[in-house]
Design a protein around this motif. Sequence first.
Motif: not given
Length: 406
Positions: A194-200, A222-229, A274-278
């Motif tokens: 996963m990659l996340g980009f935040i701008t403000t 850090n509180q999402i998981t799809v497959d444990g890897d 991200i989790a929804r789109d596992g």
Amino acid sequence: MFQVSQKSMTKIDGSVASPKGFSAKGVHCGLRYSKKDLGMIFSSVPAVSAAVYTQSHFQAAPIKVTQNSLKKDSYLQAVIVNSANANACTGEQGLFDAYETRQKLADMLGIEPELVAVSSTGVIGQYLNMEKIHQGISLLKQIEPSHINFEKAILTTDTVTKRTCYQLMIDDQTVTIGGAAKGSGMIHPNMATMLGFITTDASIEEGALQRVLREITDISFNQITVDGDTSTNDMVLAMANGCAGNDCLDENHENWSVFKKGLQFVCADLAKQIARDGEGATTLIEAEVKGAKSNLEAQMMAKKIVGSNLVKTAVNGSDANWGRIIAAIGDSTASVTADKVEIHLGGQCLFKNSQPQPFSEALAKNYLENSEVKILVQMYEGNGTGVAWGCDLTYEYVKINASYRT
């Protein structure tokens, strides 16, 4: 965590390019067969920046280059991201290519190379085609900004783009926080591919930005998981260019809680997308734990639940098998008093006082057929709360990953 007036914060139809002074682009340079595969975020002025990286022992070359850029003075002005190729486990050549990518973009923009961050996602163990990277950077110079094209350019097995945006009132100025992310499989942060980009456009002290990004990442990405890897390339990067004109933020500013809550909303929105789109997923699973000994223990248990393959397959089969939830909780290292645990699903209590409770299987099955499912665990160990997100495990996940490289 903290109370913020709804009048001070609004979710808008925006993106990573919505804050003042930011733009984003995406092009097809040939790393993928036909889809966009090279993207850039640019700030009109250098921006205070912070990042959180994968905890993998095999951090990819782009991460090392970004760390080098931020080591100088915590300012960035541009980010370049390629998909299709992770540039991970590629030795000295991979590191050379990542530095060359940074230099090439800096030359195109007319800025110092240390003001550029580099990020990659895709297949591990393959060298970048630098001729195509160079061509792509030339194309980035020529095209008009498009946040949609950027969002598309950073995807791998994702089925949808991921964006969110909030506006806040700070010092009587409108501050915007936007975000974009990619992630679908290999998701089990300490972060995942996963990659996340935040701008403000907020003005913020650099140490405060790093501290708050780390704190919020722990309760969102850090509180999402799809497959444990966990992947070699995970990164969350935040840039704050100060164009909104507010007084510089830190933990002592009277509107700090407003900014912190806005950042939390942005990160949580992206994490859930991200989790929804596992890979292969049909259902977003949310686990909430209340009454734990501490927030950390609640977070551990919640993530254990959504990470359980047995829970994930039960949700996929619309089977209200609460024993699998109990098994996941029992496998955690948190403090648990067995006869003080309650399991709730769709408004029904399934388990209480160490024994099953009467519930409607039909109602539970209907609830589990929704696209979003929430599991609530009530404990009586303390005041700790925690939330985690995951998805169901489907036959399609195996199909996708059985042929990912070939």
